[in-house]
Design a protein around this motif. Structure first.
Motif, PDB file in Angstrom:
ATOM      1  N   ALA A 192      -6.138  -2.855  12.869  1.00 37.81           N
ATOM      2  CA  ALA A 192      -7.480  -2.646  13.416  1.00 37.81           C
ATOM      3  C   ALA A 192      -8.244  -3.964  13.481  1.00 37.81           C
ATOM      4  N   ILE A 193      -8.128  -4.799  12.451  1.00 36.83           N
ATOM      5  CA  ILE A 193      -8.797  -6.102  12.440  1.00 36.83           C
ATOM      6  C   ILE A 193      -8.268  -6.980  13.565  1.00 36.83           C
ATOM      7  N   HIS A 194      -6.949  -7.007  13.750  1.00 36.28           N
ATOM      8  CA  HIS A 194      -6.370  -7.786  14.845  1.00 36.28           C
ATOM      9  C   HIS A 194      -6.877  -7.287  16.202  1.00 36.28           C
ATOM     10  N   THR A 195      -7.050  -5.981  16.328  1.00 42.77           N
ATOM     11  CA  THR A 195      -7.557  -5.421  17.575  1.00 42.77           C
ATOM     12  C   THR A 195      -8.973  -5.912  17.840  1.00 42.77           C
ATOM     13  N   VAL A 196      -9.821  -5.838  16.831  1.00 44.35           N
ATOM     14  CA  VAL A 196     -11.219  -6.242  16.986  1.00 44.35           C
ATOM     15  C   VAL A 196     -11.337  -7.733  17.296  1.00 44.35           C
TER      16      VAL A 196
ATOM     17  N   HIS B  78      -6.723  -7.622  -9.430  1.00 43.58           N
ATOM     18  CA  HIS B  78      -6.415  -7.716  -8.006  1.00 43.58           C
ATOM     19  C   HIS B  78      -6.954  -6.480  -7.286  1.00 43.58           C
ATOM     20  N   LEU B  79      -7.195  -6.654  -6.016  1.00 47.03           N
ATOM     21  CA  LEU B  79      -7.681  -5.554  -5.200  1.00 47.03           C
ATOM     22  C   LEU B  79      -6.512  -4.705  -4.744  1.00 47.03           C
ATOM     23  N   ARG B  80      -6.702  -3.417  -4.728  1.00 40.62           N
ATOM     24  CA  ARG B  80      -5.668  -2.515  -4.257  1.00 40.62           C
ATOM     25  C   ARG B  80      -5.883  -2.217  -2.780  1.00 40.62           C
ATOM     26  N   TRP B  81      -4.781  -2.144  -2.047  1.00 41.58           N
ATOM     27  CA  TRP B  81      -4.822  -1.847  -0.616  1.00 41.58           C
ATOM     28  C   TRP B  81      -3.899  -0.662  -0.351  1.00 41.58           C
ATOM     29  N   PRO B  82      -4.339   0.557  -0.651  1.00 42.96           N
ATOM     30  CA  PRO B  82      -3.492   1.743  -0.450  1.00 42.96           C
ATOM     31  C   PRO B  82      -3.273   2.028   1.031  1.00 42.96           C
TER      32      PRO B  82
ATOM     33  N   PHE C 277      -1.548 -13.322   8.752  1.00 31.52           N
ATOM     34  CA  PHE C 277      -0.254 -12.880   8.235  1.00 31.52           C
ATOM     35  C   PHE C 277      -0.471 -11.966   7.040  1.00 31.52           C
ATOM     36  N   GLN C 278       0.276 -10.869   6.979  1.00 28.57           N
ATOM     37  CA  GLN C 278       0.100  -9.887   5.917  1.00 28.57           C
ATOM     38  C   GLN C 278       0.761 -10.372   4.632  1.00 28.57           C
ATOM     39  N   ALA C 279      -0.055 -10.923   3.738  1.00 27.39           N
ATOM     40  CA  ALA C 279       0.431 -11.413   2.456  1.00 27.39           C
ATOM     41  C   ALA C 279       0.918 -10.252   1.596  1.00 27.39           C
ATOM     42  N   ASP C 280       1.786 -10.562   0.634  1.00 27.10           N
ATOM     43  CA  ASP C 280       2.300  -9.524  -0.272  1.00 27.10           C
ATOM     44  C   ASP C 280       1.170  -8.793  -0.973  1.00 27.10           C
ATOM     45  N   GLU C 281       0.105  -9.528  -1.305  1.00 27.25           N
ATOM     46  CA  GLU C 281      -1.014  -8.934  -2.037  1.00 27.25           C
ATOM     47  C   GLU C 281      -1.757  -7.879  -1.224  1.00 27.25           C
ATOM     48  N   LEU C 282      -1.557  -7.873   0.087  1.00 30.03           N
ATOM     49  CA  LEU C 282      -2.222  -6.882   0.934  1.00 30.03           C
ATOM     50  C   LEU C 282      -1.533  -5.518   0.891  1.00 30.03           C
ATOM     51  N   GLU C 283      -0.411  -5.446   0.197  1.00 31.42           N
ATOM     52  CA  GLU C 283       0.264  -4.173  -0.056  1.00 31.42           C
ATOM     53  C   GLU C 283       0.405  -3.347   1.227  1.00 31.42           C
ATOM     54  N   ASN C 284      -0.263  -2.177   1.280  1.00 28.11           N
ATOM     55  CA  ASN C 284      -0.128  -1.262   2.420  1.00 28.11           C
ATOM     56  C   ASN C 284      -1.337  -1.320   3.357  1.00 28.11           C
ATOM     57  N   ALA C 285      -1.833  -2.518   3.588  1.00 27.54           N
ATOM     58  CA  ALA C 285      -3.027  -2.679   4.427  1.00 27.54           C
ATOM     59  C   ALA C 285      -2.697  -2.867   5.899  1.00 27.54           C
ATOM     60  N   CYS C 286      -1.474  -2.542   6.316  1.00 27.71           N
ATOM     61  CA  CYS C 286      -1.080  -2.832   7.700  1.00 27.71           C
ATOM     62  C   CYS C 286      -1.940  -2.079   8.719  1.00 27.71           C
ATOM     63  N   GLY C 287      -2.403  -0.875   8.380  1.00 29.96           N
ATOM     64  CA  GLY C 287      -3.256  -0.129   9.297  1.00 29.96           C
ATOM     65  C   GLY C 287      -4.588  -0.814   9.508  1.00 29.96           C
ATOM     66  N   THR C 288      -5.218  -1.228   8.409  1.00 30.46           N
ATOM     67  CA  THR C 288      -6.482  -1.948   8.513  1.00 30.46           C
ATOM     68  C   THR C 288      -6.288  -3.296   9.186  1.00 30.46           C
TER      69      THR C 288
ATOM     70  N   MET D 267       4.793   9.496  -2.825  1.00 35.40           N
ATOM     71  CA  MET D 267       5.311   9.332  -1.480  1.00 35.40           C
ATOM     72  C   MET D 267       5.747   7.890  -1.315  1.00 35.40           C
ATOM     73  N   VAL D 268       6.663   7.682  -0.395  1.00 31.25           N
ATOM     74  CA  VAL D 268       7.146   6.345  -0.088  1.00 31.25           C
ATOM     75  C   VAL D 268       6.589   5.946   1.274  1.00 31.25           C
ATOM     76  N   VAL D 269       5.886   4.832   1.308  1.00 33.08           N
ATOM     77  CA  VAL D 269       5.302   4.358   2.558  1.00 33.08           C
ATOM     78  C   VAL D 269       6.356   3.537   3.292  1.00 33.08           C
ATOM     79  N   ASP D 270       6.941   4.101   4.339  1.00 30.75           N
ATOM     80  CA  ASP D 270       7.975   3.387   5.080  1.00 30.75           C
ATOM     81  C   ASP D 270       7.595   3.175   6.537  1.00 30.75           C
ATOM     82  N   HIS D 271       6.349   3.473   6.886  1.00 30.48           N
ATOM     83  CA  HIS D 271       5.869   3.237   8.246  1.00 30.48           C
ATOM     84  C   HIS D 271       4.964   2.007   8.262  1.00 30.48           C
ATOM     85  N   HIS D 272       5.014   1.288   9.353  1.00 30.99           N
ATOM     86  CA  HIS D 272       4.273   0.036   9.479  1.00 30.99           C
ATOM     87  C   HIS D 272       3.456   0.063  10.770  1.00 30.99           C
TER      88      HIS D 272
END
Length: 271
Positions: A131-135, A29-33, A117-128, A198-203
């Motif tokens: 940006a994609i939604h913006t574009v 699987h692809l990682r989305w840090p 929709f941000q699938a579980d597999e997208l992990e921490n890709a909310c920032g990207t 670190m714990v990623v708790d920001h979205h």
């Protein structure tokens, strides 16, 4: 020379086909840090998502106060705000527990906004994803899509939000864009990299400033994009910015006054 060119071409094709096959292997699987809320990183990300002409660019800037007058110091036009806010475990569970059928029923969203929709597999890709939604929902930017986004939208334009999210999680091209900004190494493989301490708790969410309204898009919100305010005809662009800042203040920060947040301005520049 022609034999060498043919060898190189065959090797390139083999590598690309093998990479695509690996992506769909159940054990790979692809990682989305996580992507830091750094304006320079997001500026690079927008450049990688776009293929804009030389005289058009997108730059991001830190916003240190919810005051519209401060935006006059930024060059260009404000297209959107990217907000990273502390999301509680309860909020995350509530969003992710919604049924697939409800999410897919939101395929027709506000003004037919493009929603992934941000699938579980997208992990921490909310920032990207922000940006994609913006574009994809900003016509001046959508006119200059880079190859990775252009191919993705061509293949999944008619898919449901949930299906788009699952496809994005498997997109090698967009994952490479993401990882090239996050870190200069590859996350593809069976062995998971060591998790950072670190714990990623920001979205991340995006607030699109349009001609007379503000559109909030949260990839983890099963309700899809939400039209926040409709400005009257006599209001100016600055009042739309004020509306966006008020949404940030009232809907995201009022109940989290003691928690840190980050706000970035997305500026479109014509040189």
């Amino acid at each position: 020379a022609s034999k060498q060119q043919q060898t190189n071409f065959d090797l390139h094709t083999f590598c690309m086909e093998t990479s695509q096959a690996l992506v769909h292997h159940p054990k790979v699987h692809l990682r989305w840090p996580a992507l830091w809320s750094d304006p320079s990183l997001f500026t690079h990300l927008f450049a990688a998502l776009l293929q804009a002409p030389a005289d058009v660019s997108v730059s991001c800037f830190d916003v240190y106060a919810l005051d519209a007058s401060l935006f006059s110091s930024f060059p260009g036009e404000t297209m959107a705000l990217l907000l990273a806010f502390p999301e509680t475990d309860e909020e995350e569970v509530a969003k992710m527990s919604v049924s697939d059928s409800f999410i897919d029923s939101r395929a027709s969203t506000e003004d037919d906004a493009y929603f992934i929709f941000q699938a579980d597999e997208l992990e921490n890709a909310c920032g990207t994803l922000a940006a994609i939604h913006t574009v994809l929902n900003c016509p001046p930017l959508c006119a200059h899509l880079g190859d990775a986004l252009l191919e993705f939208t061509a293949q999944h334009g008619e898919s449901s939000p949930r299906a788009r999210g699952a496809s994005l999680a498997k997109s090698l091209a967009l994952n490479q864009v993401h990882c090239a900004v996050v870190a200069p190494y590859d996350y593809l493989g069976e062995e998971e990299p060591e998790e950072p301490e670190m714990v990623v708790d920001h979205h991340f969410v995006t607030l699109l400033l349009r001609e007379r309204d503000v559109l909030l898009i949260d990839g983890r919100d099963p309700a899809g994009p939400r039209l926040q305010h409709q400005a009257s005809e006599d209001e100016t662009d600055e009042s739309v910015l004020e509306l966006a800042l008020r949404v940030v203040r009232e809907q995201f920060l009022s109940s989290r006054a003691d928690r840190p947040f980050a706000l970035l301005s997305v500026q479109s520049l014509i040189h």
